[in-house]
Design a protein around this motif. Sequence first.
Motif, PDB file in Angstrom:
ATOM      1  N   GLU A 111       0.834  -1.202   0.000  1.00  0.00           N
ATOM      2  CA  GLU A 111       0.000   0.000   0.000  1.00  0.00           C
ATOM      3  C   GLU A 111       0.867   1.250   0.000  1.00  0.00           C
ATOM      4  OE1 GLU A 111      -2.521   1.586  -0.645  1.00  0.00           O
ATOM      5  OE2 GLU A 111      -4.120   1.420   0.844  1.00  0.00           O
ATOM      6  N   ASP A 112       0.310   2.325  -0.523  1.00  0.00           N
ATOM      7  CA  ASP A 112       1.042   3.587  -0.500  1.00  0.00           C
ATOM      8  C   ASP A 112       1.069   4.186   0.897  1.00  0.00           C
ATOM      9  OD1 ASP A 112      -1.696   4.107  -0.519  1.00  0.00           O
ATOM     10  OD2 ASP A 112      -1.635   5.535  -2.172  1.00  0.00           O
ATOM     11  N   ILE A 113      -0.121   4.232   1.541  1.00  0.00           N
ATOM     12  CA  ILE A 113      -0.194   4.960   2.802  1.00  0.00           C
ATOM     13  C   ILE A 113      -1.286   4.379   3.695  1.00  0.00           C
ATOM     14  CG2 ILE A 113      -1.705   6.721   1.751  1.00  0.00           C
ATOM     15  CD1 ILE A 113      -0.274   8.793   3.554  1.00  0.00           C
ATOM     16  N   ASP A 115      -3.829   5.409   6.480  1.00  0.00           N
ATOM     17  CA  ASP A 115      -4.445   6.621   7.008  1.00  0.00           C
ATOM     18  C   ASP A 115      -5.370   6.184   8.157  1.00  0.00           C
ATOM     19  OD1 ASP A 115      -5.151   9.335   7.053  1.00  0.00           O
ATOM     20  OD2 ASP A 115      -6.769   9.062   5.630  1.00  0.00           O
ATOM     21  N   THR A 116      -6.640   5.960   7.911  1.00  0.00           N
ATOM     22  CA  THR A 116      -7.534   5.463   8.970  1.00  0.00           C
ATOM     23  C   THR A 116      -7.276   3.990   9.263  1.00  0.00           C
ATOM     24  OG1 THR A 116      -9.234   4.792   7.405  1.00  0.00           O
ATOM     25  CG2 THR A 116      -9.365   7.045   8.260  1.00  0.00           C
ATOM     26  N   GLY A 117      -6.796   3.256   8.260  1.00  0.00           N
ATOM     27  CA  GLY A 117      -6.566   1.821   8.410  1.00  0.00           C
ATOM     28  C   GLY A 117      -7.691   0.962   7.864  1.00  0.00           C
ATOM     29  N   TYR A 118      -8.804   1.570   7.483  1.00  0.00           N
ATOM     30  CA  TYR A 118      -9.966   0.798   7.031  1.00  0.00           C
ATOM     31  C   TYR A 118      -9.638  -0.072   5.813  1.00  0.00           C
ATOM     32  CZ  TYR A 118     -13.097   3.547  10.056  1.00  0.00           C
ATOM     33  OH  TYR A 118     -13.722   4.125  11.126  1.00  0.00           O
ATOM     34  N   THR A 119      -8.895   0.490   4.861  1.00  0.00           N
ATOM     35  CA  THR A 119      -8.604  -0.248   3.628  1.00  0.00           C
ATOM     36  C   THR A 119      -7.798  -1.510   3.919  1.00  0.00           C
ATOM     37  OG1 THR A 119      -8.545   1.860   2.436  1.00  0.00           O
ATOM     38  CG2 THR A 119      -7.626  -0.062   1.308  1.00  0.00           C
ATOM     39  N   LYS A 143       0.276   7.524   8.695  1.00  0.00           N
ATOM     40  CA  LYS A 143      -0.070   8.733   9.455  1.00  0.00           C
ATOM     41  C   LYS A 143      -0.639   8.287  10.799  1.00  0.00           C
ATOM     42  CE  LYS A 143      -1.728  11.529   5.523  1.00  0.00           C
ATOM     43  NZ  LYS A 143      -2.986  12.018   4.901  1.00  0.00           N
ATOM     44  N   VAL A 163      -0.869  15.403   7.111  1.00  0.00           N
ATOM     45  CA  VAL A 163      -0.981  16.365   5.998  1.00  0.00           C
ATOM     46  C   VAL A 163      -1.289  15.568   4.746  1.00  0.00           C
ATOM     47  CG1 VAL A 163       0.600  18.054   6.998  1.00  0.00           C
ATOM     48  CG2 VAL A 163       1.511  16.250   5.517  1.00  0.00           C
ATOM     49  N   TRP A 164      -1.825  16.248   3.714  1.00  0.00           N
ATOM     50  CA  TRP A 164      -2.108  15.540   2.462  1.00  0.00           C
ATOM     51  C   TRP A 164      -0.826  15.499   1.632  1.00  0.00           C
ATOM     52  CZ3 TRP A 164      -6.108  12.548   1.474  1.00  0.00           C
ATOM     53  CH2 TRP A 164      -6.225  12.019   0.185  1.00  0.00           C
ATOM     54  N   VAL A 165      -0.376  14.293   1.307  1.00  0.00           N
ATOM     55  CA  VAL A 165       0.873  14.159   0.563  1.00  0.00           C
ATOM     56  C   VAL A 165       0.632  13.633  -0.843  1.00  0.00           C
ATOM     57  CG1 VAL A 165       2.450  13.927   2.533  1.00  0.00           C
ATOM     58  CG2 VAL A 165       1.266  11.898   1.651  1.00  0.00           C
ATOM     59  N   ASP A 171      -1.658  10.807  -5.304  1.00  0.00           N
ATOM     60  CA  ASP A 171      -2.223  11.863  -6.156  1.00  0.00           C
ATOM     61  C   ASP A 171      -3.026  12.882  -5.358  1.00  0.00           C
ATOM     62  OD1 ASP A 171      -4.447  10.142  -5.536  1.00  0.00           O
ATOM     63  OD2 ASP A 171      -5.551  11.140  -7.133  1.00  0.00           O
ATOM     64  N   LYS A 191      -9.948  13.570   3.918  1.00  0.00           N
ATOM     65  CA  LYS A 191     -10.909  12.763   3.167  1.00  0.00           C
ATOM     66  C   LYS A 191     -12.273  12.867   3.828  1.00  0.00           C
ATOM     67  CE  LYS A 191      -8.930   8.795   3.103  1.00  0.00           C
ATOM     68  NZ  LYS A 191      -9.055   7.358   2.911  1.00  0.00           N
TER      69      LYS A 191
END
Length: 191
Positions: A111-113, A115-119, A143, A163-165, A171, A191
């Motif tokens: 995965e790229d990142i 965030d919340t972890g849901y994916t 994050k 922050v949004w990267v 993207d 998001k």
Amino acid sequence: MEAIRSIAIPPLTPDLERVLIDADTIQRRVTELANQINNDYANITEPLILVGVLKGSFIYLADLCRKLTVPHVVDFIAVSSYGKGSETTGNVRLLMDTRENMENHHVLIVEDILDTGYTLDYLVRNFIARGTKSVNTTVLLEKPDRHKVHVDLKYVGFTIPDVWVVGFGLDYGEQYRTLPYIAEMKIPKKK
Ligand code: 5GP
Ligand code: MG
């Protein structure tokens, strides 16, 4: 894990605040992670299935897999974690499944990142249910301030602030994916 360096960038990209992680630092870290993976999977008897989560992981996956010496195959999956609004709902939808049958294989989700972890939480559970031998995860970025569910991350590139990267596959409105570095957007987007 290397410290995050901040570098001023020329004004030709006015939407970007700063470079968070430069290209050389990313490459060094990807090499380190690949070496760990090569060690950890040295004794596998069938190819490791790398599953890249589209689209953001495609550049990380491309660089990572070319540094692997353990036998592996590359596959992809596409999911969407967006609900009707702009907030992450935790409602993950499968948009495109893998080609490989994962039963009795070791799987590494790329995965790229986080965030919340849901994916990743959804994908790990889903892949375990397919009768895999093991399921591990690697993310280029995480994050920590944004986690909503716990996910066991095996190989993490860098920890970054909320922050949004963009860049290195990530993207903003389909732009900036092919920048060789990770940059912070000037207007942080939630998001
Ligand atoms: P999660 O399910 O962990 O909240 O969502 C992770 C996904 O959100 C990532 O795969 C990525 O697509 C997207 N995402 C989260 N934070 C960022 C960010 O800062 N920049 C970009 N470009 N995508 C992000
Ligand atoms: Mg993604």
